[in-house]
Design a protein around this motif. Sequence first.
Motif, mmCIF file in Angstrom:
data_model
loop_
_atom_site.group_PDB
_atom_site.id
_atom_site.type_symbol
_atom_site.label_atom_id
_atom_site.label_comp_id
_atom_site.label_asym_id
_atom_site.label_seq_id
_atom_site.Cartn_x
_atom_site.Cartn_y
_atom_site.Cartn_z
ATOM 1 N N VAL A 129 -11.684 26.546 -15.772
ATOM 2 C CA VAL A 129 -10.934 27.589 -16.489
ATOM 3 C C VAL A 129 -9.785 26.978 -17.279
ATOM 4 N N LEU A 168 -10.991 25.389 -20.405
ATOM 5 C CA LEU A 168 -11.347 26.377 -21.426
ATOM 6 C C LEU A 168 -10.096 26.941 -22.085
ATOM 7 N N GLN A 197 -11.034 32.760 -25.457
ATOM 8 C CA GLN A 197 -12.368 32.978 -24.908
ATOM 9 C C GLN A 197 -12.312 33.977 -23.745
ATOM 10 N N GLY A 237 -14.296 36.282 -19.210
ATOM 11 C CA GLY A 237 -14.357 35.152 -20.112
ATOM 12 C C GLY A 237 -15.761 34.947 -20.634
ATOM 13 N N GLU A 240 -17.582 31.727 -22.228
ATOM 14 C CA GLU A 240 -17.552 30.335 -22.633
ATOM 15 C C GLU A 240 -18.609 30.147 -23.717
ATOM 16 N N CYS A 292 -21.193 28.374 -25.923
ATOM 17 C CA CYS A 292 -22.093 27.231 -25.718
ATOM 18 C C CYS A 292 -23.071 27.194 -26.879
ATOM 19 N N ARG A 349 -18.361 34.605 -17.734
ATOM 20 C CA ARG A 349 -17.804 34.081 -16.491
ATOM 21 C C ARG A 349 -16.466 34.733 -16.203
ATOM 22 N N THR A 370 -22.699 23.474 -18.383
ATOM 23 C CA THR A 370 -21.312 23.884 -18.159
ATOM 24 C C THR A 370 -20.881 23.624 -16.723
ATOM 25 N N GLU A 401 -19.560 25.699 -14.763
ATOM 26 C CA GLU A 401 -19.998 26.850 -13.971
ATOM 27 C C GLU A 401 -21.386 26.596 -13.378
#
Length: 158
Positions: free
Chosen positions: A36, A39, A46, A61, A63, A65, A72, A136, A138
């Motif tokens: 986080v 980011l 985001q 959020g 993200e 890509c 997320r 990612t 995540e």
Amino acid sequence: MSAATSAIPSIRRATKDDLMAVEALLREQSLPTDGVAALFDVDAAQFVLALNGPEIIGVAGVEVCGAFGLLRSVAVRRDWQHHGVGRQLVAHVLTEGETRGVAALYLLTTTAEPYFLRFGFTRIDRSDVPDAVAGTVEFTSACPASATVMHRLLVGSA
């Protein structure tokens, strides 16, 4: 003022100054904070925040890509849960994704599959996730391999 008697929260983009509050809310909801801060360093916007006055009561959020997005960090403060805040945040990021031309959103969840089904997300196999999303934090380390993977194509995507 309690959540039940408060007005509908406002939504705004996060700024770098919101990082600590966002991470605290994610920890409160037992969600991963891995990645986080990175980011936020790249682009705090985001993330979108739900606010009751100056108080952050929710976060979501996306993200970015490449042509895809990873949904997320959807979290709502406990005293605001079941008041439509999460729904408002998810609807906002879906609309924003469509506007920005994102082809599809992906997510991982260990507890909220039924919730995301209501937004048109469907369960998919991890092997069907584009490399940009699968690489990612995540996907690679923040969420367990047992997490459910879901996706939703956005309007205008094939």
